[in-house]
Design a protein around this motif. Sequence first.
Motif, mmCIF file in Angstrom:
data_model
loop_
_atom_site.group_PDB
_atom_site.id
_atom_site.type_symbol
_atom_site.label_atom_id
_atom_site.label_comp_id
_atom_site.label_asym_id
_atom_site.label_seq_id
_atom_site.Cartn_x
_atom_site.Cartn_y
_atom_site.Cartn_z
ATOM 1 N N VAL A 173 -38.913 66.001 -21.834
ATOM 2 C CA VAL A 173 -38.963 64.751 -21.079
ATOM 3 C C VAL A 173 -38.091 64.886 -19.838
ATOM 4 O O VAL A 173 -37.117 65.646 -19.824
ATOM 5 C CB VAL A 173 -38.522 63.533 -21.929
ATOM 6 C CG1 VAL A 173 -39.433 63.363 -23.122
ATOM 7 C CG2 VAL A 173 -37.079 63.657 -22.365
ATOM 8 N N HIS A 174 -38.419 64.150 -18.795
ATOM 9 C CA HIS A 174 -37.735 64.310 -17.509
ATOM 10 C C HIS A 174 -38.122 63.122 -16.635
ATOM 11 O O HIS A 174 -38.831 62.212 -17.062
ATOM 12 C CB HIS A 174 -38.207 65.607 -16.830
ATOM 13 C CG HIS A 174 -39.670 65.544 -16.464
ATOM 14 N ND1 HIS A 174 -40.118 65.202 -15.216
ATOM 15 C CD2 HIS A 174 -40.786 65.709 -17.225
ATOM 16 C CE1 HIS A 174 -41.447 65.171 -15.212
ATOM 17 N NE2 HIS A 174 -41.872 65.487 -16.426
ATOM 18 N N THR A 181 -44.373 59.555 -23.854
ATOM 19 C CA THR A 181 -44.797 60.874 -23.421
ATOM 20 C C THR A 181 -45.803 61.445 -24.408
ATOM 21 O O THR A 181 -45.956 60.927 -25.516
ATOM 22 C CB THR A 181 -43.579 61.820 -23.275
ATOM 23 O OG1 THR A 181 -44.018 63.054 -22.705
ATOM 24 C CG2 THR A 181 -42.918 62.080 -24.619
ATOM 25 N N THR A 238 -44.406 67.669 -18.279
ATOM 26 C CA THR A 238 -45.094 66.627 -19.044
ATOM 27 C C THR A 238 -45.041 65.290 -18.302
ATOM 28 O O THR A 238 -44.114 65.027 -17.532
ATOM 29 C CB THR A 238 -44.444 66.440 -20.422
ATOM 30 O OG1 THR A 238 -43.043 66.182 -20.244
ATOM 31 C CG2 THR A 238 -44.618 67.674 -21.291
ATOM 32 N N ASN A 239 -46.024 64.454 -18.568
ATOM 33 C CA ASN A 239 -46.055 63.128 -17.967
ATOM 34 C C ASN A 239 -45.276 62.158 -18.854
ATOM 35 O O ASN A 239 -45.492 62.091 -20.058
ATOM 36 C CB ASN A 239 -47.506 62.651 -17.828
ATOM 37 C CG ASN A 239 -47.593 61.277 -17.183
ATOM 38 O OD1 ASN A 239 -46.867 60.980 -16.242
ATOM 39 N ND2 ASN A 239 -48.470 60.440 -17.690
ATOM 40 N N VAL A 240 -44.336 61.420 -18.258
ATOM 41 C CA VAL A 240 -43.556 60.426 -18.989
ATOM 42 C C VAL A 240 -43.598 59.109 -18.227
ATOM 43 O O VAL A 240 -43.333 59.073 -17.025
ATOM 44 C CB VAL A 240 -42.083 60.862 -19.165
ATOM 45 C CG1 VAL A 240 -41.364 59.918 -20.127
ATOM 46 C CG2 VAL A 240 -41.986 62.301 -19.655
ATOM 47 N N LYS A 241 -43.953 58.052 -18.913
ATOM 48 C CA LYS A 241 -43.942 56.715 -18.312
ATOM 49 C C LYS A 241 -42.647 56.021 -18.719
ATOM 50 O O LYS A 241 -42.411 55.763 -19.893
ATOM 51 C CB LYS A 241 -45.149 55.914 -18.784
ATOM 52 C CG LYS A 241 -46.488 56.496 -18.352
ATOM 53 C CD LYS A 241 -47.655 55.663 -18.856
ATOM 54 C CE LYS A 241 -48.983 56.257 -18.425
ATOM 55 N NZ LYS A 241 -50.143 55.464 -18.936
ATOM 56 N N TRP A 242 -41.798 55.742 -17.735
ATOM 57 C CA TRP A 242 -40.474 55.186 -17.997
ATOM 58 C C TRP A 242 -40.378 53.706 -17.618
ATOM 59 O O TRP A 242 -41.009 53.261 -16.659
ATOM 60 C CB TRP A 242 -39.408 55.932 -17.211
ATOM 61 C CG TRP A 242 -39.150 57.336 -17.626
ATOM 62 C CD1 TRP A 242 -39.451 58.470 -16.922
ATOM 63 C CD2 TRP A 242 -38.524 57.782 -18.837
ATOM 64 N NE1 TRP A 242 -39.051 59.585 -17.612
ATOM 65 C CE2 TRP A 242 -38.469 59.195 -18.793
ATOM 66 C CE3 TRP A 242 -37.998 57.111 -19.944
ATOM 67 C CZ2 TRP A 242 -37.918 59.945 -19.817
ATOM 68 C CZ3 TRP A 242 -37.449 57.863 -20.961
ATOM 69 C CH2 TRP A 242 -37.410 59.254 -20.904
ATOM 70 N N GLY A 293 -39.383 55.220 -22.799
ATOM 71 C CA GLY A 293 -40.489 55.994 -22.255
ATOM 72 C C GLY A 293 -41.560 56.320 -23.273
ATOM 73 O O GLY A 293 -41.359 56.201 -24.481
ATOM 74 N N TYR A 302 -43.032 57.634 -28.415
ATOM 75 C CA TYR A 302 -42.041 56.725 -27.839
ATOM 76 C C TYR A 302 -40.665 57.379 -27.866
ATOM 77 O O TYR A 302 -40.257 57.947 -28.882
ATOM 78 C CB TYR A 302 -42.012 55.416 -28.640
ATOM 79 C CG TYR A 302 -40.927 54.439 -28.244
ATOM 80 C CD1 TYR A 302 -40.982 53.760 -27.030
ATOM 81 C CD2 TYR A 302 -39.856 54.191 -29.098
ATOM 82 C CE1 TYR A 302 -39.988 52.864 -26.672
ATOM 83 C CE2 TYR A 302 -38.858 53.296 -28.751
ATOM 84 C CZ TYR A 302 -38.933 52.641 -27.535
ATOM 85 O OH TYR A 302 -37.937 51.741 -27.184
ATOM 86 N N LEU A 334 -42.164 68.705 -27.598
ATOM 87 C CA LEU A 334 -40.950 68.008 -27.164
ATOM 88 C C LEU A 334 -39.803 68.986 -26.958
ATOM 89 O O LEU A 334 -38.810 68.645 -26.364
ATOM 90 C CB LEU A 334 -40.552 66.951 -28.187
ATOM 91 C CG LEU A 334 -41.291 65.613 -28.103
ATOM 92 C CD1 LEU A 334 -40.948 64.733 -29.273
ATOM 93 C CD2 LEU A 334 -40.951 64.897 -26.784
#
Length: 261
Positions: A187-188, A164, A139-143, A162, A169, A261
Amino acid sequence: MKNFISTIILVILTIGIANAQYAFFPEQGSITYDKTVHVKNLMRRHIQTLKDGDFSKKYFEEMMSKVPETAVLTKKLNFNADAISVEPVEKDQPQMVSNLLRMGLLDYGAKLYQNFDKNESLLTMEMGGSQINIKDSLTNVKWKITNEYRNIAGYDCRRANGVTLDSVYVVAFYTDQIPTPGAPSTVHGLPGMILGLVVPEQHFNIYATKVEMTATTVDSNIFKKKADVYTRQQTKDRMKEIFGRWMTDKQFGLIMAAIFL
């Protein structure tokens, strides 16, 4: 004699540094997590997504006085340098919590495998007696990493916020003392293992309670039953065909986020 003593000290220091480096950068082990679900808050969230006059809305409203404030579930994560596997740990629960688990309201009991080197994510769970197998990229996660720190299970962890699955959130606490970029969730991508995770939308938090640096097996063979395998988008589309007619968009989105998730 001085040279002999100096040599002994150098050897001791070298061994100490080597051991410290091994402890600081473990390549494999297992982590036990407790997942605390705020049951009443989660049910209120579901009730808010239901249509007025919906039979299930009245049913859930009547259940509110019977359910506990929280429920604690346990998960185990095995890791190596490149991958993780996560599975639920079965334990006795109060009858009401067991009923909610069977309904899929608190947790889907999913098993997860992620390979960071191959950008691969496998997820499997049972819903309504059917096995759901999902295979996709990570998955894409913006941190956004912050300067807040917390000690979890004996490890100093740094906070990262983050987003996702487009809009969910999450708050994570990771340690670079375990460099595998995983979590007890899909998440990663942080520079270390996530030992604490909070998902406000899903009303749960999950924190590590024990970290063991031992030889372990990361299980990639999680698709035990013969069942079709879908991507996340294909799974979402099929779920929409089945449930979309009687679910609101908000309710459907809440359930899909819980699954992925």
